[in-house]
Write an enzyme that holds these catalytic residues in place. Structure first.
Site, PDB file in Angstrom:
ATOM      1  N   SER A 101      10.942 -11.976  -6.899  1.00 25.72           N
ATOM      2  CA  SER A 101      11.914 -11.369  -6.711  1.00 25.72           C
ATOM      3  C   SER A 101      12.931 -12.071  -6.682  1.00 25.72           C
ATOM      4  CB  SER A 101      11.854 -10.509  -6.408  1.00 25.72           C
ATOM      5  OG  SER A 101      13.479  -9.559  -7.645  1.00 25.72           O
ATOM      6  N   GLY A 108       2.729  -3.004   3.370  1.00 22.25           N
ATOM      7  CA  GLY A 108       3.992  -4.260   2.673  1.00 22.25           C
ATOM      8  C   GLY A 108       3.040  -5.728   3.268  1.00 22.25           C
ATOM      9  N   CYS A 129       0.438  -1.219  -0.108  1.00 19.81           N
ATOM     10  CA  CYS A 129      -0.277  -0.050  -0.210  1.00 19.81           C
ATOM     11  C   CYS A 129       1.484   1.772   0.108  1.00 19.81           C
ATOM     12  CB  CYS A 129      -1.087  -0.026   1.150  1.00 19.81           C
ATOM     13  SG  CYS A 129      -2.209  -1.734   1.690  1.00 19.81           S
TER      14      CYS A 129
END
Length: 605
Positions: free
Chosen positions: A371, A76, A2
């Site tokens: 990632s 988060g 957010c």
């Protein structure tokens, strides 16, 4: 994931300034496209933009407790929230939602700011406690999630990005000479945020705001500790920690995927994720027409595409390669989007623009991706870790390692400004400050001491810049990127592993290769590091020149910083000559141009 923002003012009735808080919140709409809310009381206001990932109907914010006496905005993900929820339930807390947000809020009520040390994840949050009139701001250990603040006459402004703070009329857009040192030097100085008076909350830090001012407390830092495990135990522990991090970070109520470049790092994450998530989706980026005409350079010996296909076939993922066209990549509109996303004119050019285009394409199919970012910093993967001159230089190793991208960042500036900035002295001071913060163990030999310094410089400086890049380019597309290699348990363990173990087979990232080999094709497990790809089409360089010529013609405000003669000289060359430092210089000029027009800075030097 957010965007959060807020305003605390002890001498101002913020109920009358709700419109300003709403404007601050709206600047973060890209970070949270699903919802936006503000919460206002006389002394404090909080704003939140939501990207719904967990408990889609129940995780709305700002979230309150104790009859609105305590309010929180949070950005988060906390990956151990299930265990914390069970512990807090045992302590008498009752939960209305299934979100990690409510667990963090309950944790704050139970343990105060000490809750930060119990969280495993990437997070930035702020809690207003009306009972004591204090604001608490907390940022995760590695700095995956951003958070900025600026003190005012009677309180503080804060936000996930500087743009939220700049939207408040109290935030003046002034930039002095000291502000430019880090923009040019790029050492990732702790707390630097470009604008006069603005600061970044440092990773692993808690800030408490009260009528008496701002207090800072560090709850986590990299510390030296003895490593007693042998090689096989160390490899097994790395495998266990990384596998657990991947499993935890695959929890979501929305479609997920993995970024796959075909290198060791992303392929390891892909292989481990495929063990947990059936039907895994993977994504990569490439430049149209480049695979067949790839030209090796000093950093990239091979193209990624063949390795990407091999990994996707090996794990059985549903793979998509996003092809980026040179024309799309070079548009001024895309550059402005990238500059706005980062709030900075960093001049990274196509490696930022293509990343944002990749994320924009992924967002049409997934809301969350994993990632391989930060593996090089954790395991020692960059070439300068292994280059004697770079690692023994009396400066940051990545600045000492000469290559086409690592150029003189001051070259495009007016000569009088270059002289006044004295970037060489600034970088030297930052290096000395960073080295002084490194703890050592008794008995470490010279090589181990040196490599501990280099490893910490990467984990407290360079990695933060790369995490910023990944956060800004992804969140500008409304995409959440998770980074298993930033799990603090893994970071702490590998950091304290001796360099001789990190390179036990004479190669870079020996521990990672050994720990992940069981999920990788041999060709990828043994592949030499290759950085993020860059476009090789000379049409891209020609587009940079044409746009720089337009900047000259319109008398850009960037010329308060930029040397006109340098730009004229670069524009006059053949496009084929625009490589290395010249190309990087044009990228910086164009970023400065769009940034100066967009942000209207007031230079005070």
């Amino acid at each position: 994931m957010c965007g959060i923002t807020g305003w605390v003012a002890y001498d101002t009735d913020l109920v009358q300034r709700r419109d300003v808080l709403a404007t601050m919140t709206d600047t973060l709409a890209a970070r949270g496209p699903d919802a936006g809310e503000v919460w206002v009381r006389p002394r404090a206001g909080l704003g939140h933009r939501r990207l719904a990932v967990l408990d889609l109907p129940g995780g709305k914010q700002p979230m309150t407790a104790l009859g609105d006496e305590v309010a929180m905005v949070y950005s988060g993900e906390v990956y151990n929230f299930t265990e914390l929820r069970a512990e807090l339930s045992g302590r008498g807390h009752r939960f209305r939602t299934a979100s990690d947000t409510e667990v963090v809020l309950a944790g704050f009520l139970e343990w105060g700011a000490a809750v930060a040390g119990r969280l495993n994840g990437m997070f930035a949050f702020a809690v207003w406690d009306e009972r004591v009139g204090e604001l608490t701001m907390v940022r995760d250990r590695l700095g995956v999630k951003p958070l900025y603040y600026q003190e005012t006459r009677d309180g503080v402004l804060f936000g996930s990005e500087p743009k939220a703070i700049l939207a408040n009329p109290l935030a003046e857009r002034e930039i002095g000479l000291d502000c430019l040192h880090e923009l040019v030097g790029q050492t990732k100085a702790p707390g630097w945020a470009l604008w006069e008076g603005m600061r970044e909350v440092e990773p692993g830090t808690v800030l408490t705001v009260s009528p008496s001012g701002v207090r800072e407390h560090t709850y986590w830092r990299l510390a030296a500790a003895e490593h007693e495990d042998d090689r096989e135990t160390t490899i097994a522990t790395v495998r266990e920690l990384l596998s657990d991090a991947v499993r935890r970070q695959l929890v979501a109520d929305v479609p997920q995927g993995v970024l796959l470049s075909g290198g060791l790092d992303s392929s390891a994450i892909t292989g481990l994720a495929a063990e947990t998530l059936p039907g895994l989706r993977t994504f990569s980026v490439d430049f149209a027409g480049q695979e067949g005409e790839f030209r090796p350079d000093e950093l990239r010996a091979t193209a990624d595409s063949a390795f990407v296909r091999e990994v996707a076939d090996h794990v059985g993922s549903a793979h998509r390669t996003v092809l980026v066209d040179t024309r799309e990549l070079s548009t001024p509109e895309l550059r402005r989007t990238v500059v706005r996303a980062w709030d900075l004119p960093l001049g990274l050019g196509d490696i930022n623009s293509s990343l944002h285009l990749l994320f924009r394409a992924i967002r049409a199919e997934s809301t969350v991706v994993l990632s391989g970012e930060s593996a090089d910093e954790v395991f020692g993967g960059y070439p300068w870790f292994h280059h004697e001159a770079a690692r023994t230089a009396n400066t940051f190793p990545w600045l000492a390692f000469a290559h086409a991208v690592n150029t003189d960042r001051a070259a495009v500036l007016r000569k009088d400004l270059r002289d006044r900035l004295d970037i060489e002295s600034y970088v030297a001071d930052q290096y000395a400050t960073a080295v002084a913060r490194v703890d050592h163990l008794d008995g470490e030999d010279e090589l181990e001491r040196r490599m501990r310094v280099i490893c910490q410089l990467h984990l407290t400086r360079l990695v933060r810049a790369l995490l910023d890049r990944k956060d800004r380019m992804s969140m500008a597309a409304g995409l959440e990127v998770r980074v298993p290699f930033c799990d603090h348990r893994l970071v702490e363990y590998v950091y304290n592993t001796p360099w001789s173990l990190k390179t036990f087979d004479g190669r870079e990232k020996s521990l990672l290769r050994a720990a992940a080999r069981h999920v990788l094709p041999d060709s990828v497990a043994d592949r030499v590091k290759s950085p993020y790809p860059t476009v090789q089409d000379t049409a891209y360089a020609a587009a940079l020149q044409a746009q720089a010529a337009d900047v000259l013609a319109e008398d850009s405000p960037a010329f308060a910083l930029v040397d006109r003669d340098w730009v004229r000289s670069a524009v006059a060359l053949e496009a084929a000559e625009i490589t290395g430092p010249l190309r990087q210089g044009l990228e910086r000029v164009l970023d400065l141009h769009h940034w100066a027009r967009e942000y209207r800075p007031v230079f005070t030097f």
